[in-house]
Structures are given as C-alpha cells and as structure tokens.
Design a protein around this motif. Sequence first.
Motif, short mmCIF file in Angstrom:
data_model
loop_
_atom_site.label_atom_id
_atom_site.label_comp_id
_atom_site.label_asym_id
_atom_site.label_seq_id
_atom_site.Cartn_x
_atom_site.Cartn_y
_atom_site.Cartn_z
N LYS A 20 13.06 -85.80 -64.83
CA LYS A 20 13.31 -84.36 -65.00
C LYS A 20 12.03 -83.66 -65.49
O LYS A 20 11.66 -82.58 -65.01
N GLU A 21 11.36 -84.29 -66.44
CA GLU A 21 10.10 -83.73 -66.96
C GLU A 21 9.05 -83.66 -65.86
O GLU A 21 8.32 -82.67 -65.73
N ARG A 22 8.97 -84.73 -65.05
CA ARG A 22 8.01 -84.74 -63.94
C ARG A 22 8.28 -83.61 -62.97
O ARG A 22 7.37 -82.92 -62.53
N LYS A 23 9.55 -83.40 -62.63
CA LYS A 23 9.91 -82.34 -61.68
C LYS A 23 9.49 -80.97 -62.21
O LYS A 23 8.96 -80.13 -61.47
N GLU A 24 9.74 -80.75 -63.50
CA GLU A 24 9.36 -79.46 -64.11
C GLU A 24 7.84 -79.27 -64.08
O GLU A 24 7.35 -78.18 -63.74
N ILE A 25 7.11 -80.33 -64.40
CA ILE A 25 5.64 -80.25 -64.40
C ILE A 25 5.13 -80.00 -62.99
O ILE A 25 4.26 -79.15 -62.77
N VAL A 26 5.66 -80.73 -62.01
CA VAL A 26 5.21 -80.59 -60.62
C VAL A 26 5.48 -79.18 -60.12
O VAL A 26 4.60 -78.54 -59.53
N ASN A 27 6.68 -78.66 -60.37
CA ASN A 27 7.00 -77.29 -59.93
C ASN A 27 6.11 -76.26 -60.61
O ASN A 27 5.63 -75.31 -59.98
N TYR A 28 5.87 -76.45 -61.92
CA TYR A 28 5.01 -75.52 -62.66
C TYR A 28 3.60 -75.51 -62.06
O TYR A 28 3.01 -74.44 -61.83
N LEU A 29 3.06 -76.70 -61.79
CA LEU A 29 1.70 -76.78 -61.27
C LEU A 29 1.59 -76.26 -59.84
O LEU A 29 0.60 -75.62 -59.49
N LEU A 30 2.61 -76.53 -59.03
CA LEU A 30 2.60 -75.99 -57.66
C LEU A 30 2.61 -74.47 -57.69
O LEU A 30 1.94 -73.82 -56.87
N ASN A 31 3.35 -73.90 -58.62
CA ASN A 31 3.34 -72.44 -58.78
C ASN A 31 1.97 -71.96 -59.24
O ASN A 31 1.45 -70.96 -58.74
N LYS A 32 1.40 -72.67 -60.22
CA LYS A 32 0.11 -72.27 -60.81
C LYS A 32 -1.00 -72.23 -59.77
O LYS A 32 -1.85 -71.35 -59.79
N VAL A 33 -0.98 -73.20 -58.85
CA VAL A 33 -2.04 -73.25 -57.83
C VAL A 33 -1.60 -72.56 -56.53
O VAL A 33 -2.27 -72.68 -55.50
N ASN A 34 -0.50 -71.83 -56.59
CA ASN A 34 0.00 -71.04 -55.46
C ASN A 34 0.28 -71.89 -54.22
O ASN A 34 -0.06 -71.51 -53.10
N LEU A 35 0.93 -73.05 -54.44
CA LEU A 35 1.29 -73.92 -53.33
C LEU A 35 2.77 -74.29 -53.35
O LEU A 35 3.19 -75.19 -52.63
N PHE A 36 3.56 -73.59 -54.17
CA PHE A 36 4.97 -73.96 -54.29
C PHE A 36 5.69 -73.88 -52.94
O PHE A 36 6.50 -74.75 -52.60
N ASP A 37 5.36 -72.86 -52.15
CA ASP A 37 6.02 -72.71 -50.84
C ASP A 37 5.56 -73.75 -49.83
O ASP A 37 6.14 -73.89 -48.76
N LYS A 38 4.50 -74.51 -50.19
CA LYS A 38 4.00 -75.56 -49.29
C LYS A 38 4.32 -76.95 -49.83
O LYS A 38 3.79 -77.95 -49.36
N LYS A 39 5.20 -77.04 -50.84
CA LYS A 39 5.42 -78.31 -51.53
C LYS A 39 5.96 -79.42 -50.63
O LYS A 39 5.73 -80.59 -50.89
N SER A 40 6.66 -79.06 -49.55
CA SER A 40 7.23 -80.07 -48.66
C SER A 40 6.34 -80.38 -47.47
O SER A 40 6.72 -81.14 -46.58
N GLN A 41 5.16 -79.75 -47.44
CA GLN A 41 4.24 -80.00 -46.34
C GLN A 41 3.31 -81.17 -46.67
O GLN A 41 3.00 -81.43 -47.83
N SER A 42 2.85 -81.83 -45.62
CA SER A 42 1.93 -82.95 -45.78
C SER A 42 0.56 -82.46 -46.26
O SER A 42 0.00 -81.52 -45.68
#
Length: 199
Positions: A20-42
């Motif tokens: 759960k902690e990992r998921k929160e960190i990953v989502n936070y960082l994907l948002n921070k680097v403006n890649l959240f909408d690309k998280k499922s892309q290779s």
Amino acid sequence: ITAEQLLDHVAVLKGITNSKERKEIVNYLLNKVNLFDKKSQSVKGFSGGMKQRIGIAQALIGKPQLIIVDEPTAGLDPGERNRFHNLLADVGQDVIIILSTHIVDDVRELCSNMAIMNKGNIVYKGSPITVIDDLRGKVWQKSIERNEVADYKNNFNVISDKMVAGKPIIHVFADANPGAGFENVEPNLEDVFFTKVNL
C-alpha cells in the motif's frame, strides 16, 4: 515494463515492502513528474524527455538528500527541456541537486551555485548571476574576416570566436573599448567559461 511497474520494482529494491505504501509513493511520484496518465505505458516507448522524468522519479524513491544528474537535457527537444527544467527546479526545493553539464543555459536557468572545472582544477565557484555581473562592461564583440582571427588572438584577449552566418564573431575581454568596430555586449555564461579557462 510499464512506468508503474518500474517504480514499484525500484521501491522494492529500496526496501519499501508494504504494498500500500509503495502504491502511494509510485502514484505520488508519477504525478510529480507528470507521467501519471502514462503509468500503464511501456517505458521502452517513452520519449527521451519522458525517460529522463521517470529517471528522476526513480531517484526520488527513498527520499534522498542528494541527486546527481549528468547532462540531463542532452538530446531533448525544447518542450521536453522546459518540462525537465521545471521538474528539476521543483525537486530542488527539497533535495540538493548536483548538475553536471556542458550546456551553459542549463546552468544559468537552474543553478544558484556553480563551479567551473578545467583540467581537474576548480577555476571558479559561486553564483552564476554574480560572475556574469562581474564581467558586465568588459566583453566586447566584433565581426571579422576569417583570415584576421590569428592576428586578433595575438593582439587582444580573445576569449572566444565562433562562426555566425559564415563570418567569425570574436569576444574580447577588456576594461575599455579595445578599438574600432568593437561593441560592448551583455556577457553570458559562455563568456564566463572562456574567461575562466582561457585567460
């Protein structure tokens, strides 16, 4: 591997075992680097700038106090370069970032302190703004003929010469106007570099 999978894997390697902690960190960082909408892309299909941003996200896992980036904007188009600059400026609020680069615009736009190294020796350290101010009024420019370059280098403190529209433009370091045809120009970090390395 997707961006989300990559960051999750790196988080595991850095000792974050709670999913759960990992998921929160990953989502936070994907948002921070403006890649959240690309998280499922290779990640393999990412552009150079996107790869640089996912690299920063990886580096931020585990809350480091220091990040070293080497030539981070090399090969980026102007849009990605601006996005990466904004990201580094944002990250730099909380983390010390050491930027190693030959691209002087990156230094001017990102760094509050800099050092110039020549042949293993630090020849300047301080603020980019301060050192540019120190050169103000002392950099003179002139367009000359190609066959005149050597003579000017022998007779003046030529700090740089480059071709512009097929003709050499020289920059000379002098306290006063060095002669006819010279115009005083606003110094930049290239002038700083050449002054510290060549004079």
